[in-house]
Write a protein that holds these residues in place. Structure first.
Motif, PDB file in Angstrom:
ATOM      1  N   VAL A  55       0.851  -1.195   0.000  1.00 21.50           N
ATOM      2  CA  VAL A  55       0.000   0.000   0.000  1.00 21.50           C
ATOM      3  C   VAL A  55       0.890   1.250   0.000  1.00 21.50           C
ATOM      4  O   VAL A  55       1.804   1.373   0.817  1.00 21.50           O
ATOM      5  CB  VAL A  55      -0.942   0.039   1.223  1.00 21.50           C
ATOM      6  CG1 VAL A  55      -1.821   1.295   1.176  1.00 21.50           C
ATOM      7  CG2 VAL A  55      -1.822  -1.205   1.296  1.00 21.50           C
ATOM      8  N   LYS A  98       0.797   5.320   0.460  1.00 20.74           N
ATOM      9  CA  LYS A  98      -0.044   6.425   0.955  1.00 20.74           C
ATOM     10  C   LYS A  98       0.759   7.713   0.900  1.00 20.74           C
ATOM     11  O   LYS A  98       1.892   7.747   1.357  1.00 20.74           O
ATOM     12  CB  LYS A  98      -0.444   6.197   2.422  1.00 20.74           C
ATOM     13  CG  LYS A  98      -1.356   5.037   2.662  1.00 20.74           C
ATOM     14  CD  LYS A  98      -1.669   4.884   4.163  1.00 20.74           C
ATOM     15  CE  LYS A  98      -2.449   6.052   4.724  1.00 20.74           C
ATOM     16  NZ  LYS A  98      -2.786   5.841   6.166  1.00 20.74           N
ATOM     17  N   THR A 112       0.532  12.154   1.298  1.00 25.13           N
ATOM     18  CA  THR A 112      -0.216  13.351   1.678  1.00 25.13           C
ATOM     19  C   THR A 112       0.590  14.584   1.305  1.00 25.13           C
ATOM     20  O   THR A 112       1.780  14.647   1.585  1.00 25.13           O
ATOM     21  CB  THR A 112      -0.407  13.361   3.214  1.00 25.13           C
ATOM     22  OG1 THR A 112      -1.215  12.249   3.574  1.00 25.13           O
ATOM     23  CG2 THR A 112      -1.060  14.641   3.693  1.00 25.13           C
ATOM     24  N   GLY A 159      -3.078   2.285  -3.607  1.00 19.34           N
ATOM     25  CA  GLY A 159      -2.496   3.558  -3.246  1.00 19.34           C
ATOM     26  C   GLY A 159      -3.574   4.557  -2.877  1.00 19.34           C
ATOM     27  O   GLY A 159      -4.709   4.462  -3.338  1.00 19.34           O
ATOM     28  N   VAL A 160      -3.219   5.501  -2.005  1.00 15.95           N
ATOM     29  CA  VAL A 160      -4.170   6.564  -1.688  1.00 15.95           C
ATOM     30  C   VAL A 160      -3.380   7.859  -1.496  1.00 15.95           C
ATOM     31  O   VAL A 160      -2.338   7.891  -0.854  1.00 15.95           O
ATOM     32  CB  VAL A 160      -5.039   6.203  -0.461  1.00 15.95           C
ATOM     33  CG1 VAL A 160      -4.208   5.942   0.765  1.00 15.95           C
ATOM     34  CG2 VAL A 160      -6.068   7.287  -0.192  1.00 15.95           C
ATOM     35  N   GLU A 218       3.867   7.091   3.010  1.00 17.47           N
ATOM     36  CA  GLU A 218       4.098   5.819   3.693  1.00 17.47           C
ATOM     37  C   GLU A 218       4.072   4.694   2.679  1.00 17.47           C
ATOM     38  O   GLU A 218       3.264   4.688   1.750  1.00 17.47           O
ATOM     39  CB  GLU A 218       3.012   5.572   4.747  1.00 17.47           C
ATOM     40  CG  GLU A 218       3.224   4.233   5.428  1.00 17.47           C
ATOM     41  CD  GLU A 218       2.284   3.965   6.589  1.00 17.47           C
ATOM     42  OE1 GLU A 218       1.223   4.613   6.665  1.00 17.47           O
ATOM     43  OE2 GLU A 218       2.609   3.103   7.423  1.00 17.47           O
TER      44      GLU A 218
END
Lengths: 334, 334, 334, 334
Positions: free
Chosen positions: C147, C149, C151, C226-227, C243
């Protein structure tokens, strides 16, 4: 006056509740236990000083029992809540309320019809970090919260039979329901959800039909945003963290160090992490049951309602469908 | 079988012990309380389900009392420990053991003569951080520890009558004794000490003859080094931190955030701190009494001995003299 | 031998590059500057010791110019890259490559046809944190990353004319392109994307047609997740954090404290945050241009290719469409 | 107008200064270098674009040299400062000023007699953390500072020939002088000092007569307190940290993580540490020389005076004597 509580379920979390009800919560007494595993029930009764009932019906019929705490597997919740409501006995029920909206609505209807006291178990709402965040938001510290972010990760995968969506509801229900409840608690109702997920770390999850990682995006009814990511492979430690980004600042809830010691060796600074949920939420579990007891004793309203249980489930099921179909799913119109 | 414990002293810490003995420690029952303030004793007895004795003599003579926990003011410790030893009842005594070496040696002699069980109260030895550090040192994680550093700071000054060295022993005894005990626990006996101190924050301390800040430097019998700094003006929060610098690394024990939430606003990241000793050492206090009870029940040796109490006091008194005279004071030759 | 670099664009970031090219990078000389704002060009030339060219054409035609660095507004990139390719001069181009896939493909074709050296500017790839993460993943420290992540948050909103999607590409292009590039760098190609966003903090953004907060979920071609979440209201400070959650651990890149000092006052521990991108990525910007210069001088391949620029843009545009339509958008089949 | 600086000493730190003077500081030019190791001088001249002088006398006599920066071994400082003063050339001198008070007073007298500009090198005063702390104290953020604590630790021991007190001054001078200067900068003059120390980690230090660990306690002339601890075995990383405890709070300066990445693996969270002084104080070194240059150019007073150099040395030598004798040593009466 102490509340005499009957405990339904003597598994891992049931034993935590037995200890709390019998010793740590001044307002309660552990007045009875049941568990289909009779040895487990006998051991808990012996260790925490209680008696064993043979069935929930017996327990609910016994005049020495003032209230029940339900920590049995999710598929048994419906019947137990219906019985408690019929018996007019206050009930506390561990999350999730049920595995289907139909079941949960039956339970809600029964509780409302009977006018019974029912408190939903979402212990994070009693954690000092989440409580402080709620208070700071009410005070306006971060302005208006506009984005909700929450992460839940287990340090190791549960047993495969536990993972099975038929009994657990699947990752987005079993694990995500806490985050979806927090989303509602902090931000209000959810309008729609999208989700993606897969079997990325533990191939054996595929054999029971569950996933081990997921990301769900929430749009609240007023257009604000949320994102929840879940994982079974938080192998570094139990990691529960939430952020509320507001117009004037942000709040971050959670921690990752259990023991207050830093070890610094050659070019390295290191610390341990949180082992699991019982360490992370030890105080929250106790505070939650104490709140239940004092609400019942004081004739107050439940801190967390059956509606909260239904609505968190609604979001979790919508996320599950969104993950399965790849499509945005409407939860509720604004 | 539970240990029936009589509690001597129902003040602030006494009530913590009453709660722990009556509910949190499965091995104990709170079988009696005494306090010269009869209301305080009655309130504790009522709240924690116990009976009130009129005197320590009565309590020690009563066959329903298996052991005593002494949390009364320091000047009363000598008489109580002598009585318990004479009665052959196991005793736990809160720090400091006494205010003078003479008193402490009388107590040690009485305990040894009677062959009585005695456990000294230094709760930091039961804190998960200090326990982990001890274990890591034994495992060799940081090689050989060569410098011991420890800091104790109160978030606000105690009441002036408490500060009075005639009853408290002064800053280096009252507060420093914990750090001096840790110094011995981690590093061994102290050979000499120098100290400096003064009234730097609370001018009123001068009126009772105490200081509010001090730094003491220790040389251990094998030449290794220690430094302890103490302050009554840790106004940001209760701050207890210790470091062990070794040849292969360093360990830092302690923490400064109580609530797991970070608040980030305009150009600023902030968190709260630890309110006071009951929050910082809540688990350590419970673990300490549980250890006492299980040692007594199991016929084991005390985890912390009366000699530990005497020796920590010896260092604290030497530091007090060093601070007063400005000269290095010999504690014990290597 | 030094590389004589012509700088196109003397705005905020242009001046950072002028300083780096003229003094901090031993391999380069600042051999010329241009900017439609002639005063800005003259000031930069004067301050950093260079000469002013009247047009890009002149600059590219001048034999004293070995290579160009393009930091002008995005809509000018296409023409400049085409000219540089035609002139056979190595070019470095700041992100995003262009605002449309058509433009970006023209540029790619021109560069490939001319066989010109082209390096794409994504400075995060040169940040010590991201570089360390990349190396640790290659070494297997966290097993297989599953995953991603990321921001990105600005500490204050840019000017409205800058925000305008007609010139900036909108939030998901202008700000998100860095995170989408990292996603590709760490995880590979993206198969599909969903996104949600809105005007949640700065109502005036609606007037130019942009949003101020967004969440995008990525599914990579191999099913990994992914986000990315983006915000213009990170008012507490400039916050860039990423991350990588793997099967054996996780890596967290980023930091939030600029000045190495903690301020602890009544019940509070606080520190400052990172002011803005120039502080956060100061070293990365320098390292990026130094890498460009040493690649050109040494005849090596670019560290970041024009294809990286095209593909990051492809994801950003897909996310923009997904946010607009509420539907999942296919980026590329696995 | 640029200041043409002659650099005396092309060792490890000398090369940092050469880079800064030649490129990072707009106000300076590196106009000449000398070093008894001619190859080192030639390499520095070549790399940073300067010329080699054969002697300090030549350099000081040359009209193209406006000022000198002295980074040669401590025992050469006296002669160089005297020569610079005689030549009327502004001088910057790296710490420590000298190894004896006699030498340092000769230097002070020469500088004062000549009315020459002299700036002492204590780069910590230019570190953003220390600068912020100074400002916060002036603003009253922590009330009145009452205890000064400072720690300096090297990640590995220097070479034995460097350690030799005959050339280095010994641990409390060579390493401690920075902390003693900070003590004076933040708190004022020191009245007396005690110290303890020993060879605890590197037995070979005994062969040259130095120690590897020390703790020094300071009493300032107004009775406030200070404590400095020094170690050559900070094997986890370069660790420079200082605390100022005040009546209304505390300030902690320093940091321990170099790369902005956290690595979290099985039950463990870890990060790297600061490699060494050049990484920790990179900006401070540059800012210090830039300040020197702009003071000379602008006709301003030095930020750090020769008296600061003399007085820090006075404390360091008193601490050395206190460590050797075990007795308190008077530095200066209040």
């Amino acid at each position: 006056m102490k509340l005499n509580v009957g405990l339904v379920g003597c598994g891992r979390l049931g034993r935590v509740y037995a200890r709390d009800l019998s010793s740590r919560i001044p307002e309660t007494r552990l007045a009875g236990v049941i568990d289909p595993d009779h040895d487990a029930a006998a051991r808990a009764a012996d260790e925490f000083g209680s008696r064993v009932f043979v069935s929930a019906a017996d327990m609910l019929a016994d005049s020495s029992i003032d209230a029940v705490v339900i920590v049995s597997p999710t598929h048994t919740h419906r019947e137990l809540v219906l019985q408690a409501a019929a018996a007019g006995k206050p009930a506390f029920c561990e999350k999730p309320l049920a595995l289907s909206l139909d079941d949960s609505r039956d339970m809600q209807a029964a509780v409302e019809r009977a006018g019974a006291f029912f408190q939903m178990g979402f212990m994070r709402r009693f954690d000092p970090g989440y409580v402080s965040a709620k208070r700071q938001i009410e005070r306006g510290t971060i302005g208006r919260p506009v984005v909700f972010k929450s992460t839940s990760r287990d340090p190791f995968p549960p047993k495969l039979e536990y993972v099975n969506p038929a009994s657990s509801g699947g990752l987005l229900v079993d694990m995500g329901i806490h985050d979806f409840d927090l989303a509602r608690w902090f931000m209000g109702d959810v309008a729609s959800v999208t989700a993606a997920g897969g079997v990325l770390a533990f191939p054996e999850f595929a054999s029971v039909g569950d996933i081990d990682n997921a990301v769900a995006t929430l749009t609240f009814v007023d257009g604000r945003l949320g994102v929840v990511d879940l994982s079974r492979n938080g192998v570094y430690g139990y990691d529960i963290s939430t952020e509320l980004l507001g117009t004037e600042g942000t709040l971050r809830i959670g921690y990752l160090r259990e023991t207050p010691v830093l070890t610094m060796t050659k070019n390295n600074v290191a610390h341990d992490t949180v082992p699991y949920f019982m360490e992370r939420f030890e105080r929250a579990y106790t505070a939650q049951l104490q709140d239940f007891a004092s609400n019942v004793i004081g004739g107050k309203k439940p801190a967390v309602t059956i509606e909260d249980g239904v609505e968190a489930l609604r979001v979790a099921l919508a996320a599950t469908e969104a993950q399965r179909t790849g499509q945005r799913v409407e939860v509720r119109r604004g």
